[in-house]
Design a protein around this motif. Structure first.
Motif, PDB file in Angstrom:
ATOM      1  N   LEU A 121       0.997  -1.181  -0.029  1.00 34.61           N
ATOM      2  CA  LEU A 121      -0.080   0.016  -0.037  1.00 34.61           C
ATOM      3  C   LEU A 121       0.860   1.350  -0.127  1.00 34.61           C
ATOM      4  O   LEU A 121       0.652   2.258  -0.742  1.00 34.61           O
ATOM      5  CB  LEU A 121      -0.744  -0.110   1.383  1.00 34.61           C
ATOM      6  CG  LEU A 121      -2.419  -0.109   1.134  1.00 34.61           C
ATOM      7  CD1 LEU A 121      -2.825  -0.377  -0.148  1.00 34.61           C
ATOM      8  CD2 LEU A 121      -2.984  -1.025   2.214  1.00 34.61           C
ATOM      9  N   GLU A 122       1.998   1.332   0.713  1.00 35.39           N
ATOM     10  CA  GLU A 122       2.824   2.360   0.799  1.00 35.39           C
ATOM     11  C   GLU A 122       3.563   2.460  -0.511  1.00 35.39           C
ATOM     12  O   GLU A 122       3.678   3.936  -0.784  1.00 35.39           O
ATOM     13  CB  GLU A 122       3.848   2.179   1.826  1.00 35.39           C
ATOM     14  CG  GLU A 122       4.706   3.239   2.404  1.00 35.39           C
ATOM     15  CD  GLU A 122       4.075   4.538   2.613  1.00 35.39           C
ATOM     16  OE1 GLU A 122       3.012   4.550   3.090  1.00 35.39           O
ATOM     17  OE2 GLU A 122       4.846   5.843   2.441  1.00 35.39           O
ATOM     18  N   ALA A 123       3.900   1.522  -1.118  1.00 32.22           N
ATOM     19  CA  ALA A 123       4.431   1.628  -2.499  1.00 32.22           C
ATOM     20  C   ALA A 123       3.550   2.329  -3.434  1.00 32.22           C
ATOM     21  O   ALA A 123       3.894   3.107  -4.155  1.00 32.22           O
ATOM     22  CB  ALA A 123       5.013   0.477  -3.123  1.00 32.22           C
ATOM     23  N   ALA A 124       2.186   1.798  -3.353  1.00 27.84           N
ATOM     24  CA  ALA A 124       1.182   2.528  -4.172  1.00 27.84           C
ATOM     25  C   ALA A 124       0.909   3.655  -3.910  1.00 27.84           C
ATOM     26  O   ALA A 124       0.579   4.585  -4.880  1.00 27.84           O
ATOM     27  CB  ALA A 124      -0.001   1.512  -4.096  1.00 27.84           C
ATOM     28  N   ARG A 125       1.081   4.027  -2.578  1.00 32.50           N
ATOM     29  CA  ARG A 125       0.616   5.586  -2.469  1.00 32.50           C
ATOM     30  C   ARG A 125       1.709   6.454  -3.123  1.00 32.50           C
ATOM     31  O   ARG A 125       1.418   7.362  -3.778  1.00 32.50           O
ATOM     32  CB  ARG A 125       0.726   5.576  -0.988  1.00 32.50           C
ATOM     33  CG  ARG A 125       0.478   7.189  -0.208  1.00 32.50           C
ATOM     34  CD  ARG A 125       0.340   7.217   1.044  1.00 32.50           C
ATOM     35  NE  ARG A 125       2.041   7.340   1.508  1.00 32.50           N
ATOM     36  CZ  ARG A 125       2.583   8.519   1.659  1.00 32.50           C
ATOM     37  NH1 ARG A 125       2.118   9.594   1.016  1.00 32.50           N
ATOM     38  NH2 ARG A 125       4.032   8.463   1.907  1.00 32.50           N
ATOM     39  N   LYS A 126       3.043   6.116  -2.914  1.00 32.65           N
ATOM     40  CA  LYS A 126       4.165   6.881  -3.701  1.00 32.65           C
ATOM     41  C   LYS A 126       4.032   6.983  -5.164  1.00 32.65           C
ATOM     42  O   LYS A 126       4.183   7.777  -5.936  1.00 32.65           O
ATOM     43  CB  LYS A 126       5.474   6.560  -3.212  1.00 32.65           C
ATOM     44  CG  LYS A 126       5.662   6.614  -1.637  1.00 32.65           C
ATOM     45  CD  LYS A 126       7.004   6.364  -1.389  1.00 32.65           C
ATOM     46  CE  LYS A 126       7.479   6.439   0.075  1.00 32.65           C
ATOM     47  NZ  LYS A 126       8.547   5.945   0.857  1.00 32.65           N
ATOM     48  N   GLY A 127       3.719   5.620  -5.713  1.00 28.66           N
ATOM     49  CA  GLY A 127       3.615   5.632  -6.949  1.00 28.66           C
ATOM     50  C   GLY A 127       2.268   6.370  -7.633  1.00 28.66           C
ATOM     51  O   GLY A 127       2.351   7.114  -8.448  1.00 28.66           O
ATOM     52  N   TYR A 128       1.337   6.461  -6.877  1.00 29.90           N
ATOM     53  CA  TYR A 128       0.288   7.052  -7.259  1.00 29.90           C
ATOM     54  C   TYR A 128       0.545   8.647  -6.931  1.00 29.90           C
ATOM     55  O   TYR A 128      -0.106   9.106  -8.322  1.00 29.90           O
ATOM     56  CB  TYR A 128      -1.061   6.731  -6.534  1.00 29.90           C
ATOM     57  CG  TYR A 128      -2.265   7.571  -6.723  1.00 29.90           C
ATOM     58  CD1 TYR A 128      -2.774   7.514  -8.178  1.00 29.90           C
ATOM     59  CD2 TYR A 128      -2.700   8.709  -6.135  1.00 29.90           C
ATOM     60  CE1 TYR A 128      -3.674   8.359  -8.521  1.00 29.90           C
ATOM     61  CE2 TYR A 128      -3.876   9.632  -6.579  1.00 29.90           C
ATOM     62  CZ  TYR A 128      -4.180   9.252  -7.650  1.00 29.90           C
ATOM     63  OH  TYR A 128      -5.517  10.038  -8.453  1.00 29.90           O
TER      64      TYR A 128
END
Length: 494
Positions: A333-340
């Motif tokens: 989720l954290e990786a997705a947050r930054k990617g987003y």
RNA sequence: GGCGCUAUGGCCGAGCGGCUAGGCAGAGGUCUGCAAAACCUUUUACAGCGGUUCGAAUCCGCUUAGCGCCUCCA
């Protein structure tokens, strides 16, 4: 259109070219939620997957009629009680209050996730008459029988008389099913354990009940979807969707009911979404590992380190293919947050960026590269709605957008025509197809406080020009500054 | 027990016979008053064992691990 859309059809277990029955119209039915509690993230994933299917079909120019039901009766819990009435008793409310409450919640959640609402959202109770009609028809056709006030579908008879087609979707063999059925809920009224209820006689304590020629009772769960898809999309329609876990018995029974009553199995293409897992296990209410959207957004859950915005979650889900399981974890989720954030910044830049002539000369290599990236978006989505690949291509384009933004890539190198196509296509896929939007993840209150800090400093320095300017700028945004004796306050302009 | 699915680098996650996926994290560089961002380069892979093939994460077999459905579940 670039290339052809292919979809994985559960019915044939193959990827097939998508050919609507009556183009440009497409009929799509998706099994909606049973509204006896809040939808959890696993449910949301399925509906967001079909939201993208709906969006992409429209993006390609199809006229889609998207039907997604609300189940408000007939879905039984493991104790044999209706889920809705069980909850109503527990909360001492009317069943319809339960239905309304959770349907509202469902709609609110889907709106938060930027899902396009279905074109028709029928409910089971709203289609009781039609369900009774289909039951009658099945009795007339010889595929259903009445037993002690209940009506059951005769699976074995249907199977024998219809090319052994019970199990066509789920790949189950009727002999295996017969040898392994466990007989639950005292189904003494059934001729065979495989038979399922079309109409069920209500126990005395059962609150949700309607009078029919057979009994005071309620419809079986599988029936509503057959009835409502037929009513709004016809005996044959294009797409039927739902979670994997509905494949058997729910969808299998739907096909049997359809074929048994009007000779057509219903949908041409069956699409099934895979499960959302938590630590490798299916997220489900019964396992107690489900997340409510609200918990995920606020971060108030023992497995979470922080909250995640709706678009972060949507992006996270889009990063995997709908037919693969997706595992939930803080790291992911954290990786997705930054990617987003990276993607959203690219979207924001692209929205605001306009073509400008500069001293760049048309660069064949860039033109070819960017052109290919744009085509790739179509290829990825055409390949059974591969949103993960699509996002990968979007990121490649983000690099180009950023380069244009910083001047490392000249507009002239790209050329006006390609630039316009790039803008339109990039934003089209990010916003219209994937349904992502730039969210203002900014706390406007602290922004105002920052400006008021400036205001206070300017006032202290007796820089009244600046004071007036700041006040005017805030007023233009509908915010009035109030100079109090001890402090400075603000309010919305009345 | 029956049917089916999955195993990819530090993490997530595409690819499914030859062609750089992508994101996050790590390393180096460019830019920069500082910081950040951005851009460029770069390090870690295809569960194990066999087989097919000129060539296999990709096809086949076996092994191991895990999951789903079969019972309410999106």
């Amino acid at each position: 259109m670039i290339g052809k859309l292919k979809v994985f059809n559960s019915l044939t277990r193959q990827k097939e070219e998508f050919k609507p029955l009556t183009p440009p119209h497409v009929g799509m039915y998706v099994c909606g939620p049973t509204v006896y509690s809040n939808v959890h993230l696993g449910n949301v994933r399925t509906f967001l997957s079909f939201d993208v299917v709906n969006r992409y079909l429209r993006f390609l120019g199809y006229k889609v009629r998207y039907v997604r039901n609300i189940t408000d009766v007939g879905h039984l819990s493991d104790t044999g009680e209706d889920k809705i009435s069980k909850k109503a008793k527990l909360d001492q409310l009317e069943p319809m209050e339960i239905v309304q409450m959770y349907a509202n919640d469902f709609h609110d959640v889907m709106t938060l996730f930027n899902a396009i609402p279905p074109d028709i959202e029928p409910s089971a109770i709203g289609h009781l008459m039609e369900q009774v009609e289909m039951t009658k028809k099945l009795i007339i056709n010889g595929y259903a029988y009445e037993s002690n006030g209940s009506v059951y579908f005769d699976v074995e008879k249907y199977h024998k008389e219809n090319d052994n087609s019970y199990g066509i979707l789920s790949g189950r063999k009727i002999e295996d099913l017969l040898s392994e059925t466990r007989d639950l809920d005292g189904g003494g009224d059934k001729r065979s354990p495989l038979d399922f209820a079309l109409w069920k006689k209500a126990a005395p304590e059962h609150i949700m009940r309607w009078k029919t020629e057979w009994s005071d009772g309620f419809p079986g769960w599988h029936l509503e979807c057959s009835v409502m898809s037929t009513k709004y999309l016809g005996e044959e329609f294009d797409i039927h969707g739902g979670g994997m876990d509905l494949k058997f018995p729910h969808h299998e029974c739907e096909i049997a009911q359809n074929a048994g009553s009007h000779g057509h199995g219903g949908a041409k293409y069956w699409l099934h979404t895979n499960m959302l897992t938590v630590n490798g296990q299916k997220m489900s209410k019964s396992l107690g590992n489900s997340f409510l959207p609200r918990e995920l957004m606020s971060g108030e859950h023992e497995l979470l380190e922080r909250g995640y915005s709706p678009m972060t979650i949507r992006f996270f889900m889009m990063q995997s293919h709908y037919a693969s399981t997706l595992d939930f974890s803080n790291d992911a989720l954290e990786a997705a947050r930054k990617g987003y954030i990276r993607l959203a910044n690219g979207m924001r830049l692209m929205q605001e960026m306009e073509w400008q002539q500069d001293d760049g000369k048309l660069n064949e290599k860039q033109v070819e590269q960017i052109g290919k990236m744009l085509d790739n978006l179509y290829h990825a989505m055409n390949d059974d709605f591969n949103t993960a690949l699509t996002i990968g291509h979007l990121f490649n384009i983000v690099k180009k957008i950023n380069s244009l933004h910083t001047g490392q890539l000249k507009f002239g190198e790209v050329g006006e025509e390609l630039f316009q196509r790039m803008k339109e296509t990039f934003l089209g896929f990010a916003e219209d197809v994937l349904g992502l939007k730039v969210e203002a993840d900014v706390d406007y209150k602290s922004l105002i406080d920052t400006i008021l800090g400036e205001y206070k400093d300017a006032k202290f320095n007796r820089d009244f020009d600046r004071v007036d300017k700041l006040r005017a700028e805030l007023k233009a945004e509908g915010i009035v500054v109030k100079d109090m004796k001890e402090k400075i306050e603000w309010a919305f302009e009345e």
